[in-house]
Design a protein around this motif. Sequence first.
Motif, short mmCIF file in Angstrom:
data_model
loop_
_atom_site.label_atom_id
_atom_site.label_comp_id
_atom_site.label_asym_id
_atom_site.label_seq_id
_atom_site.Cartn_x
_atom_site.Cartn_y
_atom_site.Cartn_z
N PHE A 299 41.10 62.57 42.90
CA PHE A 299 40.18 62.23 41.81
C PHE A 299 40.89 62.39 40.46
CE2 PHE A 299 36.81 63.54 38.76
CZ PHE A 299 36.08 62.37 38.78
N PRO A 300 40.95 61.31 39.66
CA PRO A 300 41.71 61.34 38.40
C PRO A 300 40.92 61.92 37.23
CG PRO A 300 40.91 59.13 38.79
CD PRO A 300 40.46 59.95 39.97
N GLY A 301 40.31 63.07 37.41
CA GLY A 301 39.52 63.68 36.35
C GLY A 301 40.33 63.95 35.10
N GLY A 302 39.66 63.86 33.94
CA GLY A 302 40.32 64.10 32.67
C GLY A 302 41.13 62.93 32.16
N THR A 303 41.05 61.79 32.82
CA THR A 303 41.83 60.62 32.42
C THR A 303 40.96 59.38 32.27
OG1 THR A 303 42.31 59.83 34.67
CG2 THR A 303 43.76 61.53 33.78
N THR A 304 41.55 58.32 31.76
CA THR A 304 40.90 57.01 31.69
C THR A 304 41.76 56.01 32.44
OG1 THR A 304 39.91 57.47 29.52
CG2 THR A 304 40.08 55.16 30.19
N VAL A 305 41.15 55.28 33.35
CA VAL A 305 41.86 54.26 34.12
C VAL A 305 41.60 52.91 33.46
CG1 VAL A 305 42.18 53.21 36.39
CG2 VAL A 305 41.48 55.61 36.22
N VAL A 306 42.65 52.17 33.18
CA VAL A 306 42.54 50.90 32.47
C VAL A 306 42.92 49.75 33.39
CG1 VAL A 306 43.29 49.57 30.46
CG2 VAL A 306 43.16 52.07 30.31
N TYR A 307 42.07 48.72 33.43
CA TYR A 307 42.31 47.56 34.28
C TYR A 307 42.40 46.29 33.44
CZ TYR A 307 41.05 50.33 38.40
OH TYR A 307 41.03 51.27 39.40
N GLY A 308 43.39 45.45 33.77
CA GLY A 308 43.54 44.18 33.08
C GLY A 308 44.02 43.10 34.03
N LEU A 309 44.59 42.04 33.48
CA LEU A 309 45.10 40.94 34.29
C LEU A 309 46.18 41.41 35.26
CD1 LEU A 309 45.43 38.01 31.71
CD2 LEU A 309 44.06 37.98 33.80
N GLU A 310 47.03 42.30 34.79
CA GLU A 310 48.14 42.75 35.62
C GLU A 310 47.67 43.46 36.88
OE1 GLU A 310 52.43 45.07 35.06
OE2 GLU A 310 50.97 44.96 33.40
N GLU A 311 46.53 44.15 36.78
CA GLU A 311 45.97 44.86 37.94
C GLU A 311 45.06 43.97 38.78
OE1 GLU A 311 47.45 47.43 34.95
OE2 GLU A 311 45.76 46.03 34.76
N GLY A 312 44.85 42.73 38.35
CA GLY A 312 44.00 41.81 39.10
C GLY A 312 42.53 42.13 39.01
N ALA A 313 42.13 42.88 37.98
CA ALA A 313 40.73 43.30 37.86
C ALA A 313 39.96 42.52 36.81
CB ALA A 313 40.65 44.80 37.56
N VAL A 314 40.64 41.66 36.06
CA VAL A 314 39.96 40.73 35.17
C VAL A 314 40.58 39.35 35.40
CG1 VAL A 314 39.51 42.52 33.43
CG2 VAL A 314 41.52 41.05 33.19
N ASP A 315 39.76 38.31 35.21
CA ASP A 315 40.25 36.95 35.46
C ASP A 315 39.12 35.98 35.19
OD1 ASP A 315 41.88 34.84 36.22
OD2 ASP A 315 42.47 35.72 38.13
N ILE A 316 39.40 34.69 35.38
CA ILE A 316 38.32 33.71 35.37
C ILE A 316 37.79 33.58 36.80
CG2 ILE A 316 39.26 32.48 33.39
CD1 ILE A 316 40.22 30.28 35.36
N ALA A 317 36.60 33.03 36.93
CA ALA A 317 35.94 32.94 38.23
C ALA A 317 36.66 32.01 39.19
CB ALA A 317 34.50 32.46 38.04
N PRO A 318 36.65 32.33 40.48
CA PRO A 318 37.30 31.47 41.47
C PRO A 318 36.63 30.10 41.61
CG PRO A 318 36.08 33.24 42.55
CD PRO A 318 36.11 33.56 41.09
N THR A 319 35.37 29.98 41.15
CA THR A 319 34.69 28.69 41.23
C THR A 319 34.99 27.78 40.05
OG1 THR A 319 32.73 29.65 40.15
CG2 THR A 319 32.77 29.65 42.58
N SER A 320 35.89 28.21 39.17
CA SER A 320 36.18 27.43 37.96
C SER A 320 36.65 26.01 38.27
CB SER A 320 37.24 28.15 37.11
OG SER A 320 36.79 29.43 36.71
N ASP A 321 37.29 25.84 39.43
CA ASP A 321 37.83 24.52 39.76
C ASP A 321 36.74 23.50 40.08
OD1 ASP A 321 37.03 25.53 42.19
OD2 ASP A 321 38.97 25.29 43.18
#
Length: 361
Positions: A299-321
């Motif tokens: 458990f990463p208590g006392g910290t903040t976990v940051v997610y972005g494109l590099e981690e694959g946690a943000v993106d455009i929707a797969p139905t965009s096509d």
Amino acid sequence: MKKILALLMIAVLAFTVVGCSGGDKADDAEKPAEQTEGEDNEATDEQLKITMVTDVGGVNDQSFNQSAWEGLQKADKDLGTKSDYQESHQDADFVPNLETALDAENDLIWGIGFKLADAVKAAAEENPDAKYAIVDFSYGDKTPDNVVGVVFKQEQPSFLVGYIAAMMSETGKVGFVGGMESEVITAFDYGYHAGVAYANKVADKDVKVLRQYAEAFDDPAKGKAIANSMYQQGADIVFHAAGGTGDGVIEAAKEQDKYAIGVDRDQNDLAPDNVITSAMKRVDVGVYNVVKDLKEGKFPGGTTVVYGLEEGAVDIAPTSDKHVPKEILDKVEEIKKLIIDGEIKVPVDEDSYEEYLKTLE
């Protein structure tokens, strides 16, 4: 005399038997009915118990609360945890809902959304032996040891959908509807503006952005009214970052036969002919990963976990096509790489947006 004594003893014994029998029936009546297979709602000794407290949008907001719940449901399936939720209908529900979760002896208590920041921190400080997590907020170096923050670079997918909106707009006007002003929604806002500005630069366009905040995450009627106004002003694509309020934006797009851009989850299913893409922020991924860490004793208590494109946690929707032309999607892939490599620094507020615009000159 002996006969009388014998009769008295028999009577006493009979009364005792009847009394004991009646007591057994009363005990049985107080016991809950046996649960049938599949109805067991109690966690076993080996299961981790987890509860999330929703923001006012509720667990079925089609947005970040629902995404968080989907992450917990996946954890239940994959990791054998036992999850539940407390639904908030107003800000005043946050504290009692967190207390209810604590009283239930959960191994981890989630607050979903930045609006719960104060309530989660207070609860964590009052109960240092309990573990807490919060989505969309960081306490920075003041994060209690029993709390983990989970935040996302929501400006990144917002940049991508801003580029798509500008490239697909036929009227030269697009819209942005925000829920409530905050660091999180501001990042959606300026990320979107920056994506439009980038498209204007590289494709020699002059697309304008209409902007309005609803000041609520749970008011679809307000979202619909704002979107209708934007469509009437000439916008043909409106992006919302407004939780349940955004349901009204999508409804307006359906009624006006215009386009909308969803948020957090792939919202194309809400209006398959009108939602062209979504700025996905995978709250479910962040929630799942923290639960997995807890399960593994990390458990990463006392910290903040940051997610972005590099981690694959943000993106455009797969139905965009379904609606976005291939040549635009191919360019989006190139832009993703530029963002990940740091060649495009996506702004998160007005000041960084002004700095970003200078790079386009």
